[in-house]
Scaffold this active site. Sequence first.
Site, short mmCIF file in Angstrom:
data_model
loop_
_atom_site.label_atom_id
_atom_site.label_comp_id
_atom_site.label_asym_id
_atom_site.label_seq_id
_atom_site.Cartn_x
_atom_site.Cartn_y
_atom_site.Cartn_z
N PHE A 77 0.86 -1.18 0.00
CA PHE A 77 0.00 0.00 0.00
C PHE A 77 0.90 1.23 0.00
CE2 PHE A 77 -2.94 3.09 1.79
CZ PHE A 77 -4.14 2.72 1.22
N ASP A 100 2.74 -5.65 8.07
CA ASP A 100 1.54 -4.83 8.08
C ASP A 100 0.36 -5.79 7.91
OD1 ASP A 100 -0.66 -3.22 7.49
OD2 ASP A 100 0.64 -1.65 6.65
N TYR A 146 -10.27 -0.19 11.29
CA TYR A 146 -11.53 0.22 10.66
C TYR A 146 -11.90 -0.66 9.48
CZ TYR A 146 -7.97 2.66 7.92
OH TYR A 146 -6.83 2.95 7.20
N LYS A 147 -11.01 -1.61 9.11
CA LYS A 147 -11.33 -2.50 8.00
C LYS A 147 -12.08 -3.72 8.55
CE LYS A 147 -7.62 -0.63 5.18
NZ LYS A 147 -6.19 -0.64 4.87
N ARG A 154 -12.75 -4.86 -6.60
CA ARG A 154 -12.36 -5.61 -5.41
C ARG A 154 -13.56 -5.86 -4.51
NH1 ARG A 154 -8.30 -2.89 -1.03
NH2 ARG A 154 -10.20 -1.79 -0.50
C1 PLP Z 1 -5.55 0.68 4.70
C2 PLP Z 1 -4.06 0.65 4.75
C3 PLP Z 1 -3.32 1.74 5.28
C4 PLP Z 1 -4.02 3.00 5.73
O1 PLP Z 1 -3.25 3.79 6.57
P1 PLP Z 1 -3.93 4.92 7.46
O2 PLP Z 1 -2.83 5.67 8.06
O3 PLP Z 1 -4.83 4.23 8.45
O4 PLP Z 1 -4.77 5.78 6.55
C5 PLP Z 1 -1.95 1.60 5.36
N1 PLP Z 1 -1.32 0.49 4.94
C6 PLP Z 1 -2.00 -0.56 4.42
C7 PLP Z 1 -1.26 -1.77 3.98
C8 PLP Z 1 -3.38 -0.49 4.29
O5 PLP Z 1 -4.05 -1.50 3.75
#
Ligand code: PLP
Length: 397
Positions: A113, A184, A209-210, A356
């Site tokens: 990400f 992560d 939040y996911k 997705r």
């Molecule tokens: C959703 C996601 C994020 C989001 O980061 P925030 O700081 O919470 O906005 C970061 N890394 C990964 C791999 C994600 O899937």
Amino acid sequence: MTNFSDTKRLFELPDGVIYLDGNSLGPLPKSANKRVAQTISAEWGEMLITGWNKAGWMAQPAKLGNQIGRLIGAEPDHTVIGDTLSIKVYQALASALDMRPDRKVILSDRGNFPTDLYMAEGLIRSLDNGHRLVTPAPEEVETNINSDLAVLMLTEVDYRTGRRHDMARLTKLAQDAGALVIWDLAHSAGALPVDVANGGADFAVGCTYKYLNGGPGAPAFIYVAPRHANTARPALSGWLGHEAPFAFDLNYSAGAGIERMRVGTPPVLQMAALEAALAIWDDVNMDDLRATSIALCNQFIAGVEAACPDLTLASPRDAARRGSQVSFHFEHGYAAMQALIARGVIGDFRAPDIMRFGFTPLYIDEGDVAQAIDIIADVMQNRLWDRPEYKTRSAVT
Ligand SMILES: *Cc1c(COP(=O)(O)O)cnc(C)c1O
């Protein structure tokens, strides 16, 4: 066996919606309304500042951290919540680099990400000490592990395709090469069983939040392995990570164990919602969840492939190599997803051409998947997506 028709009743799911986007933002647990209202009126409203002690606000980050810890196979008292995932990535990476002062390479992959990679780039610039971020294709991570490596920093499940890294294997290879490993778990926590303790991760981070349903803006979590807990140096040395915040000492001295990864004042209202969401997880068996998630994903793949020859599977076909989401490539994926959302099937679009869909046994069942397949088939076979109103992009996709 966890009864998932019971858990489904615990969520607010609007009529006519099949929500296949819990991998981006989980739905509202019904109990969160009351829990947040109670925090606002009975705690903030009546206790005012005494809520930090009386309502236990100050202890919440560690308490909620432990509930998440169970879901990711962490040892008790080594997970804490706070801030956002981007910040937790930065903290973990800064501490890990600090433990390998003679090595300069951070290895990730180009499926990660972007914020994880951006945070690494920013940290490298601030350190100004010759570090380098290497991002091969996900399949080539293993061949890039060598004795130059300071830190291996990966996201277990790819946000676009759902491809899953072999966490135990890569962790061992990197550690055998003398590196530290950060996982992560943004698309793993609440999606599949994770075992950070036995897998040997040095650090793990993720969001709530996911799949965990903590609500928009819910705080992230960080895990530090017990062997590093009292030596990891916090780069973001905020007062709530200090060993005695209320001594108001002018010099920083890191707190005991995982407490040092706290930074500043935690989001109390958001933690109340997260508390309600995590209470649901306390009764969920992760192996049951995984078995159900695989069945739903397989049902979806088979149904969509049979009905929609224009969609090509972007996710691994082998369930063991996949997280809890299924993605398809389609040239007009953005418009097709808007057409689906207009018909109540909510998934999301990821550039350049990925549609997705997340599968969350807590509130999605076989009947929902069958219905979603019918609607997708209708949209694809009758080109219902081919309309101008579905082609205008919004700011958030
Ligand atoms: C959703 C996601 C994020 C989001 O980061 P925030 O700081 O919470 O906005 C970061 N890394 C990964 C791999 C994600 O899937």
